[in-house]
Design an enzyme around this catalytic site. Structure first.
Site, PDB file in Angstrom:
ATOM      1  N   GLY A 175       0.781  -1.222   0.000  1.00 21.34           N
ATOM      2  CA  GLY A 175       0.000   0.000   0.000  1.00 21.34           C
ATOM      3  C   GLY A 175       0.809   1.266   0.000  1.00 21.34           C
ATOM      4  O   GLY A 175       0.278   2.344   0.236  1.00 21.34           O
TER       5      GLY A 175
ATOM      6  N   GLY B  55       2.057   4.534  -1.041  1.00 22.52           N
ATOM      7  CA  GLY B  55       1.528   5.517  -1.983  1.00 22.52           C
ATOM      8  C   GLY B  55       0.051   5.364  -2.270  1.00 22.52           C
ATOM      9  O   GLY B  55      -0.521   6.152  -3.011  1.00 22.52           O
ATOM     10  N   ASP B  56      -0.592   4.340  -1.673  1.00 22.31           N
ATOM     11  CA  ASP B  56      -2.006   4.080  -1.952  1.00 22.31           C
ATOM     12  C   ASP B  56      -2.841   4.548  -0.764  1.00 22.31           C
ATOM     13  O   ASP B  56      -2.574   4.185   0.383  1.00 22.31           O
ATOM     14  CB  ASP B  56      -2.205   2.580  -2.205  1.00 22.31           C
ATOM     15  CG  ASP B  56      -3.632   2.254  -2.618  1.00 22.31           C
ATOM     16  OD1 ASP B  56      -4.441   3.188  -2.725  1.00 22.31           O
ATOM     17  OD2 ASP B  56      -3.929   1.067  -2.843  1.00 22.31           O
ATOM     18  N   TYR B  57      -3.873   5.323  -1.063  1.00 20.09           N
ATOM     19  CA  TYR B  57      -4.763   5.839  -0.018  1.00 20.09           C
ATOM     20  C   TYR B  57      -5.400   4.698   0.761  1.00 20.09           C
ATOM     21  O   TYR B  57      -5.702   4.832   1.935  1.00 20.09           O
ATOM     22  CB  TYR B  57      -5.823   6.725  -0.655  1.00 20.09           C
ATOM     23  CG  TYR B  57      -6.832   7.299   0.310  1.00 20.09           C
ATOM     24  CD1 TYR B  57      -6.486   8.343   1.167  1.00 20.09           C
ATOM     25  CD2 TYR B  57      -8.131   6.802   0.354  1.00 20.09           C
ATOM     26  CE1 TYR B  57      -7.411   8.875   2.044  1.00 20.09           C
ATOM     27  CE2 TYR B  57      -9.057   7.334   1.233  1.00 20.09           C
ATOM     28  CZ  TYR B  57      -8.694   8.370   2.073  1.00 20.09           C
ATOM     29  OH  TYR B  57      -9.611   8.893   2.936  1.00 20.09           O
TER      30      TYR B  57
END
Length: 1017
Positions: free
Chosen positions: A839, A841-843
């Site tokens: 995850g 960089g992933d919201y």
């Protein structure tokens, strides 16, 4: 006499603002040069006049403009483009003079420069991404050949347009523009047949001084030029190191010239025969593109680059044929547009054409690939939690400092080979760079698409094993314990007076010596064993000590001798026991002394010497009763045998890898585009010894069916000595596999058994893998394996057995597609229920399982609460090491139950909710097939079960008239355009999400073509 008129409209300006004085321009298939300026399909210089003297660059530059040609008031041609440049000239009595340059929107790509990596995407997919990033939506592909996906394709210090030109030319794609009133469409083709054609023939005016009322062609000059007669390309792949990879293509229509003008090039930039064959053909067609060329003049404005037309009325009937315009230069003058110039002269239009016969395919000029100037630094990367990440070839993934798009994980690059100090056939050295290591990457032939690791370096955080320069005399080989603490080390100290070789084993040190072991120690040897020591000598042990032998044993010492025990002592033997010394013999004990023998106990003694036998004691008893004293019996322990090495076989006895058995030599020589000779192993022409070939025993073949048995290449696959067949392959073997599928009852569509492994063939293989149950009558022991659409050994044996059994597939009308399969492919790459993504960089944070349930958004927590495995996660939180270990353990122990439970959870909490949400808004999908339902599933997983995305994309459309294809295109295009608004992620993730939208659109459209029903359960 026809009346001509020219008009120009620039968006945002009044129609009456500008009058056209004249124009000149050039159109070409792909790029060319006009007036020392690049021409990307077309470039026009338009001279204007306006009553307005205050027009500004802001009103023109980068705006859309339309040049219209009218004949007798009717529009006959439109040129739509953007204004690249505006020049403002003098102002006369009534007008100010302007000049603008009209170019395609494609030219905007020349203003963006980038370095980035594309993986597992075809050239059309890459081009579409480049165009969409610039906001160009009016483009289309009309291709005869399916472009293979490129494992690793790098845009390196190039403009987007340079990159587009390069990869398009490599695949044989050319582009032209189709002009309409409000837009121009960029059309990519790979065959002249795909170019648009004028509905009516164009007449040829052969009579000097004659008049003709229709547009016509004049001054046709046909040129025939000697050019390259054939091409031969050669390349290399480490996966088949002895295979020739030679492709030869012979030119056609060359009877007028010598046939021995060969063009040879290496490397050919391909790694398989299918691409090599196509690239060789493309190269030849480029080199011969102007072998048959015509120049002509015309006043027909419809003759633009990329247009086919039929010529008629030429006196030479051979010229009355279909032609393709590859370049056109246009001129138009309209002097009467200005009152101050007296209105002298008529409006004129003419063009000069470069033509080729339409049966010839025009290829774009190949662009030089950017060369990497030298090695560069990269960092080894892998999945979260992995310290060592490699494949079966020892290749690793890397992240380059200039790569702005990847997330420094296992998706950052292709597998990159690693140079080792020594590499032979199962001998040499092997040191895998670990995640986080800094490496030096070179590029084969300077090609950015072919990285290879040639060195490793330390940096500020990855430092040397010993501090420098304090230990500058030390040479070290130190490793680090994987998933633990510790290291192994071999180091050399070279400081004069302190020379040392240090060997440190963190756990075990095993050695196998096949013959002698000799050690010479010039000084002392010290050995410390903290636990037990075991020694076993199969024959004899010889020990010579020039000085003393001292032994100290804290507990017992046992010696067992199978034969005799003999000791010879030069001076004396002294034995002292704290309690007892016992000697026992089965027959006799002889004690002999040269001078004196004494037995002493309790103050009494017996002494035997030359003077006699002396008995001394308080009393001397002879036959007076009593009993003899007894000593302890032997109680020694047997020696334990040392353990054997876990692997004691020498390297020479190891089984050779499959790749050695698949080595081939020779060259595949393509005579024409329709045939490819079968490659034979080198042993077919050369015997390995002096024995006659006739005496060699032919081994029994594994394949048994009449259809598959004759193929040597398929036989190799059955022996696991050749690579599997997958989508993108093209060969005679693929054709045999397709014939087998057809015989078994699978429908491959109109193409049938054409030798091209396309989506239809892949779907049929997947259906076979799902439906066939092995009988094991022909092949006793094998497994089909995963349902992946790839023909490996297991699937090949199953096909062979099915043919032998007479098995027929009976459900070929409406196939059943498992709901959610497309989503699983893009969420977790089909890696199963145990996959975990970090995850970064992933919201959504860390994500879990087949459909990547989010931790930050609470999805995985909700799943755990409803799971029958709930107790396993008691007290654990997602995105922790402990949670991840339990998750993957369950996946390995209960793979089917874990997968099915995840599927049902997503269906219940995402898909079903989205279906109900859409139904409440009046959108019903009960009669749509698998592709649309997989679209809904994937969208609900990616955006949430209550997302309005699908409704927004379809809002206002007439659903009754929409096809499944229409729905897919609208929804996926909506995702692409609105990515940054819909996702709270990093820019690198936005790029990945856009790529997914494009790729998933293609996959869903392919599924739509198959027309499969869906299994909604």
């Amino acid at each position: 006499m026809a009346r001509l008129q020219f008009q120009l409209k620039v968006d945002g300006l009044e129609d009456e603002s500008l009058v056209v004085r004249g124009f000149e321009g050039q159109e070409s298939l792909s790029d060319s040069v006009w007036r020392c300026e690049p021409c990307y399909g077309f470039r026009y210089q338009v001279d204007l006049a306006s009553a307005l003297s205050n027009l500004t660059a802001e009103q023109f530059v980068d705006q859309t403009a339309h040049l219209t040609i009218l004949r007798d008031g009717q529009v006959v041609q439109q040129i739509n483009g953007i204004v690249r440049q505006l020049s403002k000239g003098d102002t006369g009595h009534r007008h100010t003079f302007y000049s603008l340059t009209l170019v395609p929107a494609l030219e905007r790509l020349s203003l963006r420069s980038n370095s980035r990596i594309f993986q597992q995407q075809s050239v059309p997919e890459i081009i579409s991404i480049l165009l969409q990033e610039m906001g160009i939506e009016d483009y289309a592909f009309a291709l005869k050949r399916e472009c293979a996906q490129r494992e690793f394709c790098v845009q390196y210090r190039e403009t987007d347009l340079q990159f587009l030109h390069r990869i398009a030319a490599e695949e044989g794609l050319v582009y032209s523009h189709l002009h309409e009133a409000q837009k121009h469409t960029l059309l990519f083709t790979d065959s002249s047949d795909s170019q648009p054609k004028l509905a009516k023939p164009v007449p040829y005016n052969a009579l000097a001084g004659g008049e003709i009322n229709l547009p016509y062609v004049v001054d046709l000059q046909f040129k025939t030029t000697a050019q390259v007669s054939h091409t031969e390309l050669k390349d290399y792949s480490f996966k088949k190191p002895a295979y020739g990879f030679t492709q030869r293509t012979q030119g056609k229509d060359i009877a007028y010239q010598q046939p021995n003008y060969e063009h040879f090039d290496a490397p050919g930039r391909y790694k398989d025969d299918a691409n090599g064959k196509a690239f060789s053909q493309i190269r030849l067609e480029y080199l011969r593109r102007d072998a048959l060329l015509a120049d002509a003049k015309s006043d027909e404005p419809l003759l633009l680059a990329g247009v086919r037309f039929d010529l008629q009325d030429h006196l030479d009937h051979a010229m009355n044929r279909d032609w393709l315009v590859v370049q056109a230069n246009h001129q138009g003058t309209q002097p009467q547009a200005l009152q101050e110039e007296g209105g002298s002269g008529a409006t004129t239009y003419s063009n000069q054409l470069k033509l080729i016969p339409a049966h010839i395919t025009w290829r774009a000029r190949p662009c030089a690939k950017p060369q990497v100037d030298g090695p560069m630094i990269a960092t080894v990367v892998g999945p979260q939690g992995e310290e060592i990440y490699c494949d079966n070839f020892g290749r690793v993934k890397v992240h380059f400092p200039w790569d702005r798009y990847s997330s420094s994980n296992e998706k950052s690059s292709c597998w990159v080979r690693v140079a080792q100090e020594w590499a032979g056939s199962q001998y040499g050295s092997m040191a895998i760079p670990r995640v986080g290591h800094e490496v030096i990457v070179s590029f084969l032939n300077g090609d950015p698409d072919q990285p290879i690791i040639t060195g490793r370096t330390y940096h500020a955080t990855n430092t040397a094993p010993y501090a420098l320069p304090d230990h500058k005399t030390k040479t070290v080989l130190r490793t680090e314990t994987h998933q633990g603490q510790g290291y192994n080390e071999l180091s050399f100290e070279d400081q004069a007076g302190s020379e040392q070789i240090l060997l440190h084993a963190q756990k075990d040190w095993d050695a196998l010596i096949e013959h002698d072991h000799t050690e010479v120690i010039r000084h002392d040897q010290h050995l410390t064993v903290d636990n037990d020591r075991f020694t076993r000598i199969q024959r004899n042990q010889h020990l010579t000590v020039e000085g003393e032998v001292r032994s100290k044993i804290a507990l017992d010492s046992s010696h067992e001798v199978g034969a005799s025990l003999q000791h010879k002592v030069g001076q004396r033997i002294a034995v002292e026991a704290g309690k007892e010394i016992s000697l026992k013999s089965g027959a006799k004990i002889v004690v002999e002394a040269g001078a004196e023998l004494t037995l002493k106990a309790g103050g009494s003694f017996v002494k035997v010497d030359a003077g006699g036998v002396h008995l001394v004691g308080p009393a001397i008893n002879l036959n007076a009763g009593g009993s003899a004293g007894s000593g302890s019996a032997y109680g020694g322990q047997l020696a334990a045998a040392p353990r054997m090495l876990a692997q004691a076989k020498p390297v020479a006895e190891l089984v050779q890898p499959d790749i050695a058995a698949s080595m081939q030599s020779g060259a595949a020589r393509v005579i024409d585009v329709a045939s490819l000779p079968t490659m034979m192993p080198s042993s077919a022409n050369n015997t390995a010894n002096d024995e006659p070939v006739a005496e060699e025993k032919t081994p029994e073949r594994i394949l048994k069916s009449d259809l598959l048995k004759p193929s040597d290449e398929l036989e190799k696959l059955a022996k696991r000595q050749a690579s599997a067949y997958r989508q993108g392959n093209h060969s005679d073997e693929v054709k045999l596999l397709q014939e087998a599928l057809i015989k078994l009852g699978f429908d491959l569509g109109k193409a049938g058994a054409d030798g091209d492994f396309g989506s239809k063939t892949k779907t049929a293989i997947e259906q076979f893998q799902k439906s066939y149950q092995p009988s094991h009558q022909t092949h006793p022991s094998y497994s089909i394996g995963a349902v992946d659409g790839i023909v490996g050994k297991g699937t090949l044996l199953a096909l062979d057995e099915a043919l032998m059994d007479g098995w027929v597939y009976e459900n070929n009308i409406y196939q059943i597609w498992p709901l959610g399969k497309t989503s699983e492919k893009y969420e977790s790459a089909g890696r199963g229920p145990g996959v975990i993504s970090t995850g970064n960089g992933d919201y959504g944070g860390a994500s879990y399982g087949c459909y990547q349930m989010s931790s930050n958004l609470g999805v995985v927590q909700k799943y755990i609460q409803s799971s029958k495995f709930k107790e396993f996660f008691s007290g654990l939180n997602p995105a922790t090491k402990e949670f991840n270990v339990v998750w993957q353990d369950i996946a390995s122990r209960y793979p089917q139950e874990f997968r099915e439970e995840q599927h049902q959870f997503i269906k219940r909490t995402h898909y079903d909710i989205q279906i109900g949400h859409l139904r409440g808004k009046g959108l019903l999908f009960e009669h749509n097939r698998a592709a649309v339902h997989d679209l809904i599933w994937s969208t609900s997983v990616q955006f949430g079960g209550r997302t309005n995305l699908i409704f927004n994309a379809l809002n206002g459309q007439n659903m009754e008239s929409m096809t499944d294809k229409d729905i897919i295109i609208l929804v996926q295009d909506y995702k692409l355009v609105n990515t940054e608004r819909l996702f709270k992620s990093s820019p690198s993730w936005w790029s990945d999400l856009k790529k997914r939208a494009v790729s998933e659109k293609k996959a869903l459209l392919e599924l739509e073509i198959d027309g499969l029903e869906v299994d909604i359960k």
